[in-house]
Design an enzyme around this catalytic site. Structure first.
Site, PDB file in Angstrom:
ATOM      1  N   ARG A   1       0.817  -1.385  -0.091  1.00 55.66           N
ATOM      2  CA  ARG A   1      -0.034  -0.039  -0.043  1.00 55.66           C
ATOM      3  C   ARG A   1       0.924   1.385  -0.203  1.00 55.66           C
ATOM      4  NH1 ARG A   1      -2.764  -3.877   1.834  1.00 55.66           N
ATOM      5  NH2 ARG A   1      -0.661  -4.251   2.384  1.00 55.66           N
ATOM      6  N   THR A   2       1.833   1.580   0.932  1.00 54.92           N
ATOM      7  CA  THR A   2       2.508   2.708   1.212  1.00 54.92           C
ATOM      8  C   THR A   2       3.247   2.880  -0.091  1.00 54.92           C
ATOM      9  OG1 THR A   2       2.568   2.167   3.371  1.00 54.92           O
ATOM     10  CG2 THR A   2       3.773   3.944   2.718  1.00 54.92           C
TER      11      THR A   2
ATOM     12  N   LYS B   1      26.447  -2.870  -0.375  1.00 60.83           N
ATOM     13  CA  LYS B   1      27.756  -2.878  -0.280  1.00 60.83           C
ATOM     14  C   LYS B   1      28.624  -2.196   0.696  1.00 60.83           C
ATOM     15  CE  LYS B   1      27.102  -2.233  -5.054  1.00 60.83           C
ATOM     16  NZ  LYS B   1      27.491  -1.864  -6.215  1.00 60.83           N
TER      17      LYS B   1
ATOM     18  N   ARG C   1      11.077   4.101   3.617  1.00 54.72           N
ATOM     19  CA  ARG C   1      10.920   3.190   4.533  1.00 54.72           C
ATOM     20  C   ARG C   1      12.027   2.461   4.819  1.00 54.72           C
ATOM     21  NH1 ARG C   1       5.803  -0.878   4.904  1.00 54.72           N
ATOM     22  NH2 ARG C   1       4.746   0.875   5.170  1.00 54.72           N
TER      23      ARG C   1
ATOM     24  N   HIS D   1       4.551   5.878  11.563  1.00 57.45           N
ATOM     25  CA  HIS D   1       3.885   6.043  10.202  1.00 57.45           C
ATOM     26  C   HIS D   1       3.210   7.122   9.929  1.00 57.45           C
ATOM     27  CE1 HIS D   1       3.116   4.234   6.441  1.00 57.45           C
ATOM     28  NE2 HIS D   1       2.886   2.834   6.853  1.00 57.45           N
TER      29      HIS D   1
HETATM   30  N1   CP Z   1      -0.158   0.010   6.058  1.00 56.59           N
HETATM   31  C1   CP Z   1       1.015  -0.197   5.458  1.00 56.59           C
HETATM   32  O1   CP Z   1       1.873   0.238   5.772  1.00 56.59           O
HETATM   33  O2   CP Z   1       0.992  -1.387   4.429  1.00 56.59           O
HETATM   34  P1   CP Z   1       2.111  -1.718   3.593  1.00 56.59           P
HETATM   35  O3   CP Z   1       3.224  -2.439   4.526  1.00 56.59           O
HETATM   36  O4   CP Z   1       1.363  -2.636   2.506  1.00 56.59           O
HETATM   37  O5   CP Z   1       2.690  -0.412   3.028  1.00 56.59           O
END
Ligand code: CP
Length: 338
Positions: A57-58, A86, A107, A135
């Site tokens: 999703r993100t 590396k 991320r 998040h």
């Molecule tokens: N909600 C969420 O962070 O989903 P993903 O891990 O698929 O990005």
């Protein structure tokens, strides 16, 4: 806050007015996110999308949001496909990639790493999840969804009653959501988790310092009886020291249609940041809820595109120019979005 040129690293950088600004811009993104109009306001701009942990999703919704504003996306996924494998430092990676991009979504499995990267970046960085820490874009889309779901019932975020269920220790989405709720008034939060996976104490204290009622419980059915929202979460097994330890908790709290019917008030909204764990041993949110109209999980994912478009538009300072670079479309779009 001044959005233009800013990193988005934590929800604690927002005032309530900032959240309302993001939601207002997100509302204006609907014709574009729902493909009734296209805009080229970010024509020529490049998003660097760097995801060093699994994501559906993100990662995809940040990319879609940028494309829907007319920009292009360059992706790196996984350490194995990056020069970090590396031995390259986050500092060097940030210096390099910020020369290739106008904004970066990132991320990383280590708490604080996105902030460390941002400190070396020459362009704004948006935190797409740093370990068990935060998040922020998920919390914004969750709160935006809560606002929209409750608006149909004549309610607002102030006075919200919410139960957060599952792995509250490692779940970064609930950490950010609690911190964001501290900007609002008279919220009742029931924190339902195994004893070992409780919400970090400082976040519970933050809720209480904001004047909210924060109760902790290990009993699912009593905790979901008088709330507007049940926000279920997955056991974050990737954060445990062993699979055996994670297995102790998986499947501990399961919401299904029978429990919902017996214990929830009518129209209680069901949310989850996703992914939900649909394996037989887990099922924190059972598939038999899929036809329940109060299951908002896919409205959350749709709303994520609106909110992430709003963040890009604000950080790149084009929120008031989106319509000036737009036209209607003539392909079929009806019926996809509720
Ligand atoms: N909600 C969420 O962070 O989903 P993903 O891990 O698929 O990005």
């Amino acid at each position: 806050m001044q959005f233009a040129g800013s990193h988005i690293l934590s929800v604690t950088q927002f005032e309530r007015a900032d959240v309302e600004t993001i939601f207002s811009v997100a509302d204006r993104m609907e014709p574009y996110a729902h493909r009734r109009r296209v805009t080229k306001v970010l024509d020529g701009a490049i998003l660097g999308s760097m995801f060093f942990e699994p994501s559906t999703r993100t990662r995809v919704s940040f990319g879609s949001a940028f494309n829907l504003l007319g920009g292009e996306v360059r992706e790196t996924t996984g350490f194995e496909n990056s020069a970090i494998a590396k031995g390259e430092s986050l500092y060097d990676t940030a210096r390099v990639l910020s020369g290739y991009s106008d904004v970066i979504a990132m991320r990383h499995p280590a708490a604080g790493s996105v902030a460390e990267f941002a400190a070396a970046s020459r362009v704004p960085v948006i935190n797409g999840g740093d370990g068990a820490n935060e998040h922020p874009s998920q919390a914004l889309l969750d709160l935006y969804t809560i606002k929209k779901e409750l608006a149909g019932r004549g309610r607002g975020i102030d006075g919200l009653r919410i139960a957060m269920v599952g792995d509250l220790r490692y779940g970064r989405t609930v950490h950010s959501l609690c911190k964001l709720l501290c900007l609002f008034d008279r919220v009742q939060v029931v924190l339902v988790s195994p004893q070992e996976l409780r919400m970090p104490g400082e976040i519970v204290e933050d809720l209480r310092a904001a004047g909210h009622e924060a109760l902790e419980s290990e009993a699912l059915e009593a905790s979901i009886a008088h709330v507007d929202i049940v926000y279920s979460t997955r056991i974050q097994e990737e954060r445990f020291s062993s699979q055996q330890e994670a297995d102790l908790y998986r499947g501990r709290f399961r919401l299904n249609q029978t429990i919902y019917t017996e214990h929830c008030e009518p129209n209680t909204v069901i949310m989850h940041p996703l992914p939900r764990d649909s394996r037989e041993t887990a099922r924190e949110l059972d598939d038999d809820l899929n036809d329940n109209p109060n299951l908002a999980i896919f409205r959350q994912t749709d709303n994520g595109v609106l909110v992430r478009m709003a963040l890009f538009a604000l950080v790149l300072d084009v929120a008031d120019e989106v319509d000036a670079h737009a036209r209607d479309v003539n392909w079929y779009t009806a019926g996809r979005f509720g």
